[in-house]
Design a protein around this motif. Structure first.
Motif, short mmCIF file in Angstrom:
data_model
loop_
_atom_site.label_atom_id
_atom_site.label_comp_id
_atom_site.label_asym_id
_atom_site.label_seq_id
_atom_site.Cartn_x
_atom_site.Cartn_y
_atom_site.Cartn_z
N CYS B 122 -66.32 -11.22 22.43
CA CYS B 122 -66.32 -9.98 23.31
C CYS B 122 -65.33 -8.84 23.02
CB CYS B 122 -65.71 -10.61 24.61
SG CYS B 122 -65.38 -9.37 25.69
N ASP B 123 -66.15 -7.89 23.11
CA ASP B 123 -65.29 -6.43 22.79
C ASP B 123 -65.71 -5.24 23.83
OD1 ASP B 123 -64.51 -3.75 21.18
OD2 ASP B 123 -63.75 -5.30 19.64
N ALA B 124 -65.23 -4.38 23.99
CA ALA B 124 -65.52 -3.34 24.80
C ALA B 124 -66.31 -2.20 24.30
CB ALA B 124 -64.21 -2.58 25.47
N ARG B 125 -66.11 -2.10 22.77
CA ARG B 125 -66.84 -1.12 22.29
C ARG B 125 -68.26 -1.82 21.67
NH1 ARG B 125 -61.99 -1.14 17.99
NH2 ARG B 125 -62.51 -3.33 18.11
N ALA B 126 -69.29 -1.01 22.27
CA ALA B 126 -70.75 -1.51 21.89
C ALA B 126 -71.31 -1.46 20.45
CB ALA B 126 -71.43 -0.80 22.82
N VAL B 127 -70.44 -0.35 19.91
CA VAL B 127 -71.08 -0.35 18.39
C VAL B 127 -70.51 -1.42 17.55
CG1 VAL B 127 -71.25 2.26 18.12
CG2 VAL B 127 -69.02 1.31 18.03
N ALA B 129 -69.55 -4.72 18.86
CA ALA B 129 -70.13 -5.94 19.44
C ALA B 129 -71.67 -6.11 19.38
CB ALA B 129 -69.69 -6.14 20.86
N THR B 130 -72.09 -6.26 18.01
CA THR B 130 -73.50 -6.33 17.89
C THR B 130 -73.95 -7.57 17.26
OG1 THR B 130 -73.48 -5.29 15.61
CG2 THR B 130 -73.47 -3.88 17.61
N ARG B 131 -75.26 -8.08 17.43
CA ARG B 131 -75.73 -9.09 16.94
C ARG B 131 -76.03 -9.39 15.43
NH1 ARG B 131 -75.68 -14.24 17.81
NH2 ARG B 131 -76.27 -13.83 20.11
N VAL B 142 -70.41 -7.18 25.65
CA VAL B 142 -69.71 -5.77 25.73
C VAL B 142 -68.81 -5.70 27.06
CG1 VAL B 142 -69.95 -3.26 25.39
CG2 VAL B 142 -71.55 -5.00 24.06
N ALA B 143 -67.78 -5.88 26.90
CA ALA B 143 -66.90 -5.71 28.46
C ALA B 143 -65.63 -5.54 28.00
CB ALA B 143 -67.33 -6.80 28.96
#
Lengths: 104, 285
Positions: B122-127, B129-131, B142-143
């Motif tokens: 889990c990470d707030a930064r979408a860039v 936290a990727t597959r 992403v949260a």
């Protein structure tokens, strides 16, 4: 997923007779804890193990016998002290293994 | 069609639902088998009374994820030893939550999977936290870490690794972690980060007792440098914490390697202390 149960399910689907050997108790030192299991199919395939390789050949024979007879058996293997070629554990432990044919 | 015990067992393992397998290994009815789930059961050990006792015992063991042998009388009586029943619990895999989608998190997620955990990153930064960056994770979220953790499923077997080493994320998520029954809470960071974080947590009203639950700085002292080596140090600490061992070298210790009760083990330190006390008592005599 438990790879042994997975294999047993597959073999049974293929209508093969199967036996399972499960460690039910370990005294003193032992490599694998209660619940560890090994399965043998009637055509001689093996999945999993019940020790560090010390008692598997003997358990294999017992499993084959259980496939034939259908009789479950509680086996005990200990230290292989003086019998140079006896079956036992070099680590000094004692394992109790339950062998049964899978007809349930 | 009647579903066999094997089919039910296999389906439960595939579907990751809890199930216990009880087998009569000694006494009358040897070979009898009962599959016990929290809702129902399949099979019989020979008679209804014995089945009832076994089902009750198996459900209790399943709840704690325990495996072992229980003894009963021929009709399920307690405090009798005639029938030995081996009960094996198959609980769903324990959960690992990794916060902070950095390279260290990728290595920790991989070793978490290797140890059999269901891993969520889990990470707030979408860039970040990727597959692509976390191919081995079961779930990527992403949260905001603390908000996510408040809604996540946590039990005593759960492992929480906070690798963000930024007080802005660390402090709220650690506060949320302390409100859960998690078995392991680790927080990464240098000594300086640790001191700063500890001070902030104290300002937020976290007590020393609560702080003691946090493994910070995270990991065993094995001189790790790379993300992979650090993940090994963290994995070692997770295991040692669960078993109550201290993580030293076996070569420098005496006594048994495996404890009889793996999850309630006496630590080697405690064993060594007991042994010296016993030896001292002998010398005094």
């Amino acid at each position: 997923m438990n790879p042994v149960v997975d294999k047993v399910a597959k073999w049974r689907e293929e209508d093969k007779k199967v036996a399972m050997a499960t460690v039910v108790k370990v005294e003193r030192s032992g490599p694998l804890g209660p619940g560890t299991s090994m399965a043998v199919s009637e055509d001689g395939q093996v999945a999993g193990s019940v020790s560090g390789g010390c008692v598997e050949p003997a358990v294999y024979e017992e499993a084959m016998e259980a496939i034939e007879s259908g009789r479950p058996k509680l086996l005990t293997y200990g230290i292989s002290d003086d019998e140079a070629f006896g079956v036992g554990l070099t680590c000094g432990g004692i394992v109790h293994i339950f062998v049964e044919r899978v007809d349930w | 069609m009647v579903v066999s015990i094997l089919e039910r067992w296999h389906a439960a393992l595939v579907g990751q639902s809890p199930v216990a397998i009880a087998t009569v290994i000694q006494g009358p009815g040897t070979g009898g088998k009962v599959l016990v789930s929290p809702e129902d059961h399949v099979g019989s050990a020979g008679n209804e009374d014995l089945d009832r006792a076994i089902i009750e015992g198996a459900r209790a063991m399943l709840e704690g994820g325990k495996t072992g042998t229980a003894h009963y009388g021929p009709r399920g009586q307690r405090r009798m030893e005639d029938v030995a029943v081996f009960i094996q619990s198959f609980a769903p895999p324990p959960k690992m939550y990794v916060f902070g989608a950095i390279d260290f998190a990728s290595a920790v997620a991989r070793i978490g999977k290797f140890m059999g955990y269901r891993v969520t990153v889990c990470d707030a930064r979408a860039v970040f936290a990727t597959r692509d960056r976390f191919p081995s994770a079961d779930e990527i979220v992403v949260a905001w870490p603390d908000e996510f953790l408040k809604t996540a499923e946590v039990d005593k077997r759960t492992v929480i690794c906070v690798l963000t080493h930024d007080p802005k994320f660390d402090v709220p998520v650690l506060k949320a972690a302390l409100e859960t029954p998690a078995g392991y809470i680790g927080a990464m960071g240098s000594r300086r980060t640790h001191d700063n974080r500890t001070a902030r947590l104290k300002e937020e009203g976290i007590t020393d007792e609560e702080l003691a639950r946090i493994s910070s700085p995270v990991g065993l002292d094995i001189g790790s440098r790379t993300p992979e080596e650090t993940a090994v140090a963290i994995a070692g600490e997770i295991i040692a914490q669960r078993t109550g061992h201290s993580g030293g070298r076996l070569a420098e210790r005496s006594g048994p390697i495996h404890a009889q009760e793996p999850d309630t083990a006496t630590s080697p330190d405690a064993r060594d202390a007991e042994r010296s006390a016993a030896e001292a008592a002998v010398r005094e005599r």
